[in-house]
Design an enzyme around this catalytic site. Structure first.
Site, PDB file in Angstrom:
ATOM      1  N   CYS A  29       0.867  -1.179   0.000  1.00 57.54           N
ATOM      2  CA  CYS A  29       0.000   0.000   0.000  1.00 57.54           C
ATOM      3  C   CYS A  29       0.902   1.227   0.000  1.00 57.54           C
ATOM      4  O   CYS A  29       2.098   1.124  -0.309  1.00 57.54           O
ATOM      5  CB  CYS A  29      -0.973  -0.007   1.178  1.00 57.54           C
ATOM      6  SG  CYS A  29      -0.200   0.000   2.812  1.00 57.54           S
ATOM      7  N   ASN A  84       2.375   1.461   4.216  1.00 59.64           N
ATOM      8  CA  ASN A  84       2.715   0.207   4.916  1.00 59.64           C
ATOM      9  C   ASN A  84       2.476   0.307   6.434  1.00 59.64           C
ATOM     10  O   ASN A  84       3.195  -0.290   7.225  1.00 59.64           O
ATOM     11  CB  ASN A  84       4.157  -0.247   4.631  1.00 59.64           C
ATOM     12  CG  ASN A  84       4.484  -1.670   5.114  1.00 59.64           C
ATOM     13  OD1 ASN A  84       5.597  -1.937   5.569  1.00 59.64           O
ATOM     14  ND2 ASN A  84       3.555  -2.582   5.044  1.00 59.64           N
ATOM     15  N   CYS A 126      -1.266   0.848   7.400  1.00 65.46           N
ATOM     16  CA  CYS A 126      -2.694   0.537   7.585  1.00 65.46           C
ATOM     17  C   CYS A 126      -3.124  -0.724   6.845  1.00 65.46           C
ATOM     18  O   CYS A 126      -3.409  -1.748   7.459  1.00 65.46           O
ATOM     19  CB  CYS A 126      -3.564   1.717   7.121  1.00 65.46           C
ATOM     20  SG  CYS A 126      -3.315   3.240   8.050  1.00 65.46           S
ATOM     21  N   ARG A 127      -3.187  -0.672   5.510  1.00 61.32           N
ATOM     22  CA  ARG A 127      -3.785  -1.773   4.738  1.00 61.32           C
ATOM     23  C   ARG A 127      -2.856  -2.963   4.551  1.00 61.32           C
ATOM     24  O   ARG A 127      -3.255  -4.113   4.790  1.00 61.32           O
ATOM     25  CB  ARG A 127      -4.245  -1.261   3.365  1.00 61.32           C
ATOM     26  CG  ARG A 127      -5.399  -0.281   3.441  1.00 61.32           C
ATOM     27  CD  ARG A 127      -5.586   0.444   2.136  1.00 61.32           C
ATOM     28  NE  ARG A 127      -4.475   1.361   1.869  1.00 61.32           N
ATOM     29  CZ  ARG A 127      -4.319   2.068   0.764  1.00 61.32           C
ATOM     30  NH1 ARG A 127      -5.214   1.953  -0.208  1.00 61.32           N
ATOM     31  NH2 ARG A 127      -3.304   2.893   0.618  1.00 61.32           N
ATOM     32  N   SER A 128      -1.642  -2.732   4.058  1.00 58.45           N
ATOM     33  CA  SER A 128      -0.806  -3.900   3.706  1.00 58.45           C
ATOM     34  C   SER A 128      -0.324  -4.691   4.930  1.00 58.45           C
ATOM     35  O   SER A 128      -0.212  -5.920   4.837  1.00 58.45           O
ATOM     36  CB  SER A 128       0.361  -3.507   2.786  1.00 58.45           C
ATOM     37  OG  SER A 128       1.214  -2.558   3.371  1.00 58.45           O
ATOM     38  N   ASP A 188      -7.988   3.623   1.172  1.00 57.55           N
ATOM     39  CA  ASP A 188      -7.065   4.084   2.221  1.00 57.55           C
ATOM     40  C   ASP A 188      -7.875   4.582   3.418  1.00 57.55           C
ATOM     41  O   ASP A 188      -8.613   5.567   3.306  1.00 57.55           O
ATOM     42  CB  ASP A 188      -6.206   5.213   1.643  1.00 57.55           C
ATOM     43  CG  ASP A 188      -5.121   5.641   2.602  1.00 57.55           C
ATOM     44  OD1 ASP A 188      -5.157   5.233   3.786  1.00 57.55           O
ATOM     45  OD2 ASP A 188      -4.235   6.396   2.174  1.00 57.55           O
TER      46      ASP A 188
HETATM   47  P1  4NP Z   1      -1.727   2.841   4.087  1.00 55.07           P
HETATM   48  O1  4NP Z   1      -2.330   4.216   4.662  1.00 55.07           O
HETATM   49  O2  4NP Z   1      -1.235   3.139   2.679  1.00 55.07           O
HETATM   50  O3  4NP Z   1      -2.897   1.909   4.065  1.00 55.07           O
HETATM   51  O4  4NP Z   1      -0.631   2.433   5.038  1.00 55.07           O
HETATM   52  C1  4NP Z   1      -1.575   5.382   4.721  1.00 55.07           C
HETATM   53  C2  4NP Z   1      -0.803   5.630   5.835  1.00 55.07           C
HETATM   54  C3  4NP Z   1      -0.068   6.809   5.928  1.00 55.07           C
HETATM   55  C4  4NP Z   1      -0.119   7.733   4.897  1.00 55.07           C
HETATM   56  C5  4NP Z   1      -0.885   7.478   3.783  1.00 55.07           C
HETATM   57  C6  4NP Z   1      -1.615   6.295   3.691  1.00 55.07           C
HETATM   58  N1  4NP Z   1       0.591   8.952   5.022  1.00 55.07           N
HETATM   59  O5  4NP Z   1       0.473   9.793   4.139  1.00 55.07           O
HETATM   60  O6  4NP Z   1       1.345   9.133   5.999  1.00 55.07           O
END
Ligand code: 4NP
Length: 156
Positions: free
Chosen positions: A13, A16, A18-20, A129
């Protein structure tokens, strides 16, 4: 995407956190229940490097824990060039993850990249997201990831 029987699956994602990490933990749990986790390398990474070295987002840890899965020991890392040789299935959570992975893939490795829900379920849907939303977004993401993980595991 090219779909050989995978030996190594990387969930990707943006951050790295939240989702992955959730996909890594849920898929490993499902693969374990099916008795083949030991035959697979399962990992996750982000296309962005803002959270390198951090544990998963507490909201992902919490929804996993509530469903009997411990992802608290994971550490955020960024996708590397070596990942494209090491993993034969590299699954992005959303279309921008897939676009970024294809752009970074060395020659010949682009066919290892696919959209998680599409590869698992044949549905060209994104795992959204949840980072800027509320806790219910993490429940929705968990359910999508569980459904896709069960389908993917059933095909291996
Ligand atoms: P992820 O979510 O891609 O599912 O881990 C996010 C976590 C942090 C950020 C963006 C998306 N960020 O911009 O910090």
């Amino acid at each position: 995407m090219n779909q050989p029987t995978p030996r190594a699956i990387l969930f990707v994602c943006l951050g790295n956190i939240c989702r992955s990490p959730l996909a890594e933990g849920v898929f490993r749990h499902v693969a374990d229940a099916n008795g083949f986790a030991g035959r697979l390398l399962i990992d996750s990474a982000g296309t962005g490097g803002w959270h390198i070295g951090s544990p998963p987002d507490p909201r992902s840890v919490e929804v996993a824990k509530r469903n009997g899965i411990d992802i608290s020991g994971q550490t955020c890392r960024e996708v590397t060039d070596a990942d494209f040789a090491r993993f034969d299935m590299i699954l992005g959570m959303d279309c921008s993850n897939v676009d970024e992975l294809v752009a970074r893939a060395p020659d010949g490795a682009g066919d290892r990249v696919g959209l998680f829900m599409d590869v698992a379920l044949g549905r060209a849907e994104e795992v959204p997201d949840p980072y800027y939303g509320g806790a219910s977004g993490f429940d929705d993401v968990y359910r999508m990831i569980l459904t896709a993980s069960r389908a993917l595991a059933g095909r291996l």
